[in-house]
Write a protein that holds these residues in place. Structure first.
Motif, PDB file in Angstrom:
ATOM      1  N   LEU A   7     -11.425 -13.732  15.881  1.00 45.71           N
ATOM      2  CA  LEU A   7     -10.636 -12.573  16.314  1.00 45.71           C
ATOM      3  C   LEU A   7      -9.259 -12.978  16.808  1.00 45.71           C
ATOM      4  CD1 LEU A   7     -13.342 -10.530  18.227  1.00 45.71           C
ATOM      5  CD2 LEU A   7     -12.373 -10.007  16.006  1.00 45.71           C
ATOM      6  N   ASP A  51       0.852  -1.195   0.000  1.00 46.92           N
ATOM      7  CA  ASP A  51       0.000   0.000   0.000  1.00 46.92           C
ATOM      8  C   ASP A  51       0.881   1.235   0.000  1.00 46.92           C
ATOM      9  OD1 ASP A  51      -1.897   1.919   0.465  1.00 46.92           O
ATOM     10  OD2 ASP A  51      -2.204   1.408   2.570  1.00 46.92           O
ATOM     11  N   ILE A  52       1.339   1.626   1.184  1.00 40.84           N
ATOM     12  CA  ILE A  52       2.178   2.821   1.234  1.00 40.84           C
ATOM     13  C   ILE A  52       3.648   2.481   1.025  1.00 40.84           C
ATOM     14  CG2 ILE A  52       0.648   4.295   2.581  1.00 40.84           C
ATOM     15  CD1 ILE A  52       1.888   3.347   5.102  1.00 40.84           C
ATOM     16  N   TYR A  53       3.980   1.186   1.119  1.00 45.06           N
ATOM     17  CA  TYR A  53       5.356   0.747   0.852  1.00 45.06           C
ATOM     18  C   TYR A  53       5.334  -0.230  -0.318  1.00 45.06           C
ATOM     19  CZ  TYR A  53       6.516   2.601   5.470  1.00 45.06           C
ATOM     20  OH  TYR A  53       6.692   3.409   6.552  1.00 45.06           O
ATOM     21  N   LEU A  87       9.007  -9.855  12.943  1.00 47.20           N
ATOM     22  CA  LEU A  87       9.488  -9.078  14.086  1.00 47.20           C
ATOM     23  C   LEU A  87       9.650  -9.935  15.336  1.00 47.20           C
ATOM     24  CD1 LEU A  87       7.446  -5.871  13.388  1.00 47.20           C
ATOM     25  CD2 LEU A  87       9.915  -6.003  13.511  1.00 47.20           C
ATOM     26  N   LYS A  91      -1.661  -9.207   7.443  1.00 47.88           N
ATOM     27  CA  LYS A  91      -0.643  -8.190   7.718  1.00 47.88           C
ATOM     28  C   LYS A  91       0.009  -8.446   9.083  1.00 47.88           C
ATOM     29  CE  LYS A  91      -2.004  -3.918   7.258  1.00 47.88           C
ATOM     30  NZ  LYS A  91      -2.241  -2.460   7.351  1.00 47.88           N
ATOM     31  N   GLY A  92      -0.835  -8.729  10.075  1.00 47.89           N
ATOM     32  CA  GLY A  92      -0.319  -9.021  11.408  1.00 47.89           C
ATOM     33  C   GLY A  92       0.517 -10.289  11.404  1.00 47.89           C
ATOM     34  N   ALA A 141      -4.810 -11.120  11.188  1.00 48.63           N
ATOM     35  CA  ALA A 141      -4.999 -11.045   9.739  1.00 48.63           C
ATOM     36  C   ALA A 141      -3.627 -11.145   9.069  1.00 48.63           C
ATOM     37  CB  ALA A 141      -5.687  -9.739   9.384  1.00 48.63           C
ATOM     38  N   HIS A 165       3.990  -9.528   9.873  1.00 50.40           N
ATOM     39  CA  HIS A 165       4.839  -8.683  10.708  1.00 50.40           C
ATOM     40  C   HIS A 165       5.240  -9.366  12.004  1.00 50.40           C
ATOM     41  CE1 HIS A 165       3.398  -5.484   7.976  1.00 50.40           C
ATOM     42  NE2 HIS A 165       4.582  -4.965   8.237  1.00 50.40           N
ATOM     43  N   ARG A 166       4.296 -10.100  12.602  1.00 52.59           N
ATOM     44  CA  ARG A 166       4.646 -10.776  13.855  1.00 52.59           C
ATOM     45  C   ARG A 166       5.682 -11.858  13.593  1.00 52.59           C
ATOM     46  NH1 ARG A 166      -0.847 -11.721  17.347  1.00 52.59           N
ATOM     47  NH2 ARG A 166      -1.702  -9.642  17.103  1.00 52.59           N
ATOM     48  N   CYS A 180      10.268   0.570   9.787  1.00 49.62           N
ATOM     49  CA  CYS A 180       9.614  -0.012   8.610  1.00 49.62           C
ATOM     50  C   CYS A 180      10.600  -0.161   7.451  1.00 49.62           C
ATOM     51  CB  CYS A 180       8.447   0.864   8.175  1.00 49.62           C
ATOM     52  SG  CYS A 180       7.287   1.169   9.513  1.00 49.62           S
ATOM     53  N   LYS A 238      -8.413  -9.404   5.333  1.00 51.67           N
ATOM     54  CA  LYS A 238      -9.222  -8.601   6.268  1.00 51.67           C
ATOM     55  C   LYS A 238      -9.409  -9.394   7.557  1.00 51.67           C
ATOM     56  CE  LYS A 238     -11.454  -4.749   4.682  1.00 51.67           C
ATOM     57  NZ  LYS A 238     -11.868  -3.647   5.524  1.00 51.67           N
ATOM     58  N   PRO A 239      -9.295  -8.758   8.723  1.00 54.17           N
ATOM     59  CA  PRO A 239      -9.550  -9.502   9.959  1.00 54.17           C
ATOM     60  C   PRO A 239     -10.977 -10.035   9.960  1.00 54.17           C
ATOM     61  CG  PRO A 239      -8.795  -7.263  10.414  1.00 54.17           C
ATOM     62  CD  PRO A 239      -9.015  -7.352   8.946  1.00 54.17           C
TER      63      PRO A 239
END
Lengths: 371, 306
Positions: free
Chosen positions: A129, A79-81, A143, A135-136, A133, A139-140, A155, A123-124
């Motif tokens: 829950l 998206d932004i990256y 990281l 993205k998470g 999702a 990254h998890r 980032c 999408k979550p």
């Protein structure tokens, strides 16, 4: 016509519940078809099921890190990256020091190795829950180690900013990220630790090679949660391993001893490695060299109670699992005798002298058979 | 009908009794159990890496500032503690982690969207209201600028546009009420968070998830979900690896803030007690005054007779 419709309704109504009961999710009605099926229209003959990891599924298939893909471009969420170029093989080779592919591909069922997006939706989902999702999940995963490793969470460490005309290209060489692959790690023969707070019995001798080769432990039986930062600082210098509580490694197998008997490990001086003869009085080297412990000591965790007599283990109907070299007994068998069963000559039990008279009128001269 | 002054006042008193009892009944019906059906966000501070993308997403969504993306990568802002402002509905602060210096704790702050919001209770004109979905929203058209909400809020959340001379507004997180009104819509910060530290969902389900996380990893998490009971419960809930007081969370009891003020006001006016007392007292004074006057007349009459 009315009757026909009524009959059709009755048939449909009676058919529907039985069909619904067969399908696992019909009653709950929670997941959409595409959660488990590849196709929107699965049929009974062709269910088109996804390889869907379930929480209880265990065991990703064993893969060599060398078989794994070099790079992945993670572009599902860009998206932004701009998309991330992920050096997969490099990371796969690192996990060999940990628990392997499963370090990242958790809950992978038997079958092909699945990527994150096979389970983690973009999408979550309100229905689930607990599961991050996509993205998470990405990254998890990254990281989880990198935050421990060099504490860099910026980032731009992984992402380049999206600018007009920027395109993602793969590096030519899969090793040029760090310049080299990890050198072989030499397995230590024995490690001697000194517990300063144990007065009188400070020395703990841990025979590392013995645990691997003799007792057949896999690396990951002890090294369960290793990553780069377990051994290196952020400047990539190797550091001595520090353990918060060293007992935790031993207690998995030696539960009773760790809890009740300090002297099982702690001694006044360094201790030699395991010696079956010294410990039990039974010499292994003659007939039993290379036999795994568990082949005789079948009860897990209990290494006592074997009788020294041969026929205590080798019953009359004992058949060697692999060809044995009879010459170690001092008698080499010729071709004819090698084809006989043990019990044909040792009629009084294995370990007792052979009874030749069962076949031969005269006792042959055994001295000739010496190897 | 002969509507003299006394009758008019009696009539007014009855009316007051009616109004008070109706409003008291309305207040009791919006109990916290009903309210918890709303949505909220669970913040797992153990996952937060302090990337400030939530600030970026929020500012972009609400057109608060037009700082470029690079400016959010500047970590020097963490050196001083920041707080919510008219042009910052959410801020992330950094706190030292005594257990691991290299892994500081990051905490995102914004309006917690109380289940029984003190701001809405204090608002004279109903500009702040709690919606059914859990968001406490603000209507600038109703607001008269008294800023009682800012005094009432136990978390010091609402900010005011002091630099706007003509049309100043109270500013705070809206829980992206317009986005979440759409099917599957998420608050801007929740959608942007790369680590999924923020989980948007039904408050009851988030609470269950939070306790499941604590039970699953009791060594990591503090055994406390901030917002579960604080000030009667909030829509935003927090999990942390450090005690919440260390992260500068307010220590607030489980009693909703408006309960105190509303209880005083409602009990004073219950059954028209205060007006009745007032008018009763006035009536008594008038009666005493009048009877005193009448007695005097009678005595004179007697004197005249004798």
């Amino acid at each position: 016509m009315k009757y026909l419709i009524a009959i059709a309704c009755v048939i449909t109504a009676s058919a529907y519940p039985s069909a619904a009961q067969e399908h696992p999710a019909s009653d709950a009605g929670v997941p959409a078809c595409i959660t488990c099926h590849v196709s929107e229209n699965p049929t009974e003959q062709d269910a088109a099921l996804k390889g869907c990891p379930r929480p209880n599924a265990e065991g990703a298939p064993a893969h060599e890190s060398s078989e794994s893909p070099d790079f992945f471009i993670l572009d599902k969420l860009s998206d932004i990256y701009v998309p991330v170029v992920f050096p997969h093989k490099l990371h796969a080779s690192m996990t060999e020091m940990g628990i392997g592919c499963e370090q990242c591909h958790h809950n992978n069922p038997p079958g092909p190795i699945l990527g994150c997006s096979a389970c983690h939706e973009i999408k979550p989902e309100q229905a689930n829950l607990k599961q991050p999702a996509l993205k998470g999940a990405y990254h998890r995963q990254c990281l989880g180690c990198h935050r421990e490793w060099n504490h860099e969470t910026d980032c731009v460490v992984c992402h380049a900013k999206r600018e007009p005309g920027h395109s993602v290209t793969l590096p030519a060489d899969s090793t040029d990220i760090m310049g080299m692959l990890h050198p072989n790690i030499e397995e230590p023969e024995v490690k001697v630790y000194k517990a300063e707070d144990m007065e009188g019995t400070p020395f703990v001798s841990f025979h590392h090679r013995e645990h691997v080769q003799l007792f057949g432990l896999k690396c990951t039986a002890c090294h369960q949660r290793e990553n780069c930062s377990s051994c290196h600082n952020s400047e990539q210098q190797a550091l001595p391993r520090e353990r918060e509580d060293p007992h935790q490694d031993c207690i998995r197998c030696h539960t009773e001893q760790v809890n009740n008997d300090c002297t099982f490990c702690h001694a006044e001086t360094e201790r030699p490695g395991f010696d079956h003869e010294r410990r039990t009085g039974f010499v292994l080297s003659t007939f039993h060299e290379g036999v795994a412990c568990a082949q005789c000591h079948t009860q897990k965790g209990t290494f006592t109670g074997q009788k020294p007599e041969c026929n205590a283990c080798h019953a009359a109907d004992w058949v060697p699992t692999k060809p044995i070299d009879h010459a170690v007994t001092g008698v080499a068998l010729d071709e004819t005798h090698a084809q006989l069963g043990c019990i044909d000559c040792h009629t009084n039990g294995i370990g007792t002298p052979a009874v030749c008279e069962a076949c031969h009128e005269e006792k042959p001269d055994i001295a000739k058979w010496k190897p | 009908m002969d509507l003299n002054r006394r009758r008019f006042l009696q009539f007014l008193g009855m009316g007051a009794v009616g109004t008070v009892s109706v409003s008291a009944a309305a207040a009791e019906s919006s109990s916290l159990e009903d309210a918890s059906g709303g949505y909220g966000v669970l913040v797992d501070t153990t996952e937060c890496i302090g990337c400030r993308k939530c600030e970026y997403a929020c500012n972009r969504e609400h057109r608060l500032t037009d700082l470029p993306l690079e400016r959010y990568e500047d970590t020097s802002v963490f050196e001083t503690e920041r707080w919510l402002q008219a042009n910052a509905y959410t801020v992330v602060n950094r706190f030292p982690n005594p257990e691991d210096e290299a892994k500081p704790v990051f905490v995102k702050s914004q309006c917690l969207h109380c289940l029984d919001p003190a701001c809405a209770s204090a608002c004279l004109v109903g500009a702040l209201q709690r919606q059914e979905n859990g968001a406490v929203t603000y209507d600038a058209w109703k607001c008269m600028g008294c800023r009682y909400c800012m005094v009432a809020c136990p978390f010091q959340v609402p900010a005011y546009e002091y630099d706007n001379a003509l049309t100043p507004q109270v500013r705070k997180c809206t829980l992206c009420a317009t986005r979440t009104a759409q099917e599957g819509g998420l608050p801007a910060c929740v959608e942007m968070c790369p680590q999924n530290c923020l989980t948007y969902g039904k408050r009851s389900e988030l609470l269950a998830l939070a306790h499941e996380k604590i039970d699953g990893n009791p060594e990591l998490y503090e055994d406390h979900v901030y917002g579960e009971t604080e000030a009667g419960g909030t829509s935003w809930l927090y999990l942390a690896a450090r005690p919440f007081t260390e992260l500068k969370f307010q220590e607030i009891g489980p009693e909703p803030i408006p309960r105190l003020t509303e209880t005083i006001q409602h009990s004073i006016f219950k059954f028209g007690a205060l007006p009745l007392m007032l008018y009763g007292m006035l009536g008594a004074v008038m009666r005493i005054a009048r009877s005193g006057h009448g007695g005097h007349v009678e005595t004179t009459a007697e004197e005249e007779v004798s």
